[in-house]
Design an enzyme around this catalytic site. Sequence first.
Site, mmCIF file in Angstrom:
data_model
loop_
_atom_site.group_PDB
_atom_site.id
_atom_site.type_symbol
_atom_site.label_atom_id
_atom_site.label_comp_id
_atom_site.label_asym_id
_atom_site.label_seq_id
_atom_site.Cartn_x
_atom_site.Cartn_y
_atom_site.Cartn_z
ATOM 1 N N ARG A 267 -6.419 4.879 -1.227
ATOM 2 C CA ARG A 267 -6.588 4.794 0.224
ATOM 3 C C ARG A 267 -5.198 4.842 0.839
ATOM 4 O O ARG A 267 -4.478 3.849 0.834
ATOM 5 C CB ARG A 267 -7.290 3.472 0.546
ATOM 6 N N HIS A 271 -7.409 -0.095 5.459
ATOM 7 C CA HIS A 271 -8.858 -0.241 5.222
ATOM 8 C C HIS A 271 -9.602 0.190 6.476
ATOM 9 O O HIS A 271 -10.512 1.013 6.440
ATOM 10 C CB HIS A 271 -9.187 -1.693 4.862
ATOM 11 N N TYR A 280 0.692 -6.165 2.450
ATOM 12 C CA TYR A 280 0.235 -6.499 1.101
ATOM 13 C C TYR A 280 0.534 -5.446 0.034
ATOM 14 O O TYR A 280 0.237 -5.654 -1.126
ATOM 15 C CB TYR A 280 -1.265 -6.823 1.103
#
Lengths: 371, 325
Positions: A267, A271, A280
């Site tokens: 990805r 998200h 992160y």
Amino acid sequence: MPYTAATVQLLSPEGTLVHSDASEQYLPYVDKLSDDALQEFHRHMVVMRRFDIEAANLQRQGQLALWVPSHGQEAAQVGSALAAKPQDHLFPSYREHVIALMRGVDPITILSMFRGLSHGGWDPKEHSNFHLYTLVIGSQTLHATGYAMGLNLDGLAGTGDPDKDTAVMVYFGDGSTSQGDVSEAMVFAASYQTPQVFFLQNNHWAISVPVSRQSRTPLYLRGEGFGIPSVQIDGNDVLASFAVSKANLDAARAGEGPRFIEALTYRMGAHTTSDDPSKYRDNSELEFWAQRDPITRFDTYLRGRGASQAFFDEIAAEGDDLAADIRKRITELPVPASSTMFDNVYSDPHPLMDAERAALADFEASFEEGN
Amino acid sequence: MTETMTMAKALNEGMRAALARDSRVLLMGEDIGPLGGVFRVTEGLQAEFGDKRVLDTPLAESGIVGTAIGLAMSGFRPVCEIQFDGFIFPGFDQITSQLAKLTARHEGTLTMPVVIRVPYGGHIGAVEHHQESPEAYFAHTPGLRLLSPATPHDAYWMIQEAIASNDPVMFFEPKSRYWQKGEVDRESAGIATHSSRVVREGTEVTLVGHGAIVSMLLQAAELAAEEGTSVEVVDLRSLSPIDFDPIVASAQKTGRVVVVQEAPGNVSVGSEVAATVAERAFYSLEAPVLRVSGYDTPFPPAKLESVYLPSVDRILDAVDRALAY
């Protein structure tokens, strides 16, 4: 480096065909493809990425409340969807925008969900058996399995008639593999030997949690644990996605039971637009996957086969046209009448819906002039 | 012509009729095949209709409901058995987030004719999770319908009504009544969809309940009559939607209403009945609507269930309190 010797890769990140023990049985599926067919793969991926960028822009400009980017996952989605036959049923998660478009869903319908105008609303029967998005993680795997159980009960797999035999393909992600429903779906699929393919897009992140938190074993081995023949592919290789999906869908349609494909992809974006991946994950990881971009490698491959610049210009223009079209139409979408809230809660007549619909209409009418 | 049979048999006969009438009807659940279910409600149906119509499933309630949804999408009418009330919760997400919402999500192009049968309630002296009354969770969920029969005759017809519904139906079977016999008229015209019913007429107090409680209400009414109090009894039969007209009419006649249920009283089906009676029969009421229910505790160990569950004495006590206003 997530790939292993078992990972099926047909097209290298450098854009060359791969001959290996893992690839050998699948290469014949690719050999049969014409240049026109291969260019169709590319067209879907390129147009999709342009759509995805435009949708994210629309969110930033306040036209959408949320967007769920699919940047980086185009090969996994396009290859597998092109391997499906028209009669096959595809159950998406909520990031398979390109498959929606390929199956005839108006892109504005997808956007209307993220503008807060509907919860889906297309009729899968009218859109080449592409089912609605499911936002509760993993729930759709059971619906797909139940549908495939129905195909078995109706004798629609394993007949030998290629126009009749039907399979189900269900899309889900690495995070969802921790959900009980996904395990239960594999239990039921194995138990009833359903004609279906579990297509896992392992994009390595469930919002902010890495796949290492979900599983200590490669996820395709989960499928094996349930007694489902399973394979891992390079999900950024559209040819591997197509060929392996085709082989496994053929097996499912032939009545050989369920199959499991883990597509290793990434990805590249957030998200959703509510997320901030810089909190992160490292840029080095992003860089690793940028080197393995599904569109770049296929671009190289097609140019090596002699595709003309005119083709690339044409699909870029098609993407721009689609972007312009949704940008124009998004603001023209009407807000549904308030009474529609009550219309489809039940299929059969329901007194509470009638009473509340009437009460709301009276309340709204009380604000009209003269009341 | 009527026949005498137990509620379990009446349900069995109702499902047999539905299976015979429509080849798209399927039964699915744990142990429902050769065993006939832990309560034998499906006894003999797999032998008669085969294992493609009556499916023993893996032991997974979310899996049962989730695959029933997929089967309904492919044109079947699945009837799921959940083995016990307290075991429905692993399937709760599929029921409330998916089953209940799919027709709305599809804007009406998809029907969801799924029935979920749930043996429920106490009075059987069983272990934890086997005596609960979880109907309020589902009555609170838009998109679901809820039925609960109190007699074999109603059970025979209502299970067929549930299977014929194009909407999902939670079908709560009062397991303590499974082995009670009653008259079933298979030649009758059936019963009106989602209708409550006055099962005993009276003039001074109205008792309202559903499922296993209804027979207790009739006992209470009989004892009250011996003391000179005329009690009317209404069987809800449908918990969603609730057919309020007969209840409101009864309240307007008697002026006093007591709602009785096995489930905990807080935010329950009985609460909804009480609120609606207060709204629609306010000027007829001589007393506040009272509730008699299970206490708001976990269902206790079996030796305490007779304390926890409504009893004839607790019902008559509430009748006396209503009359005292």
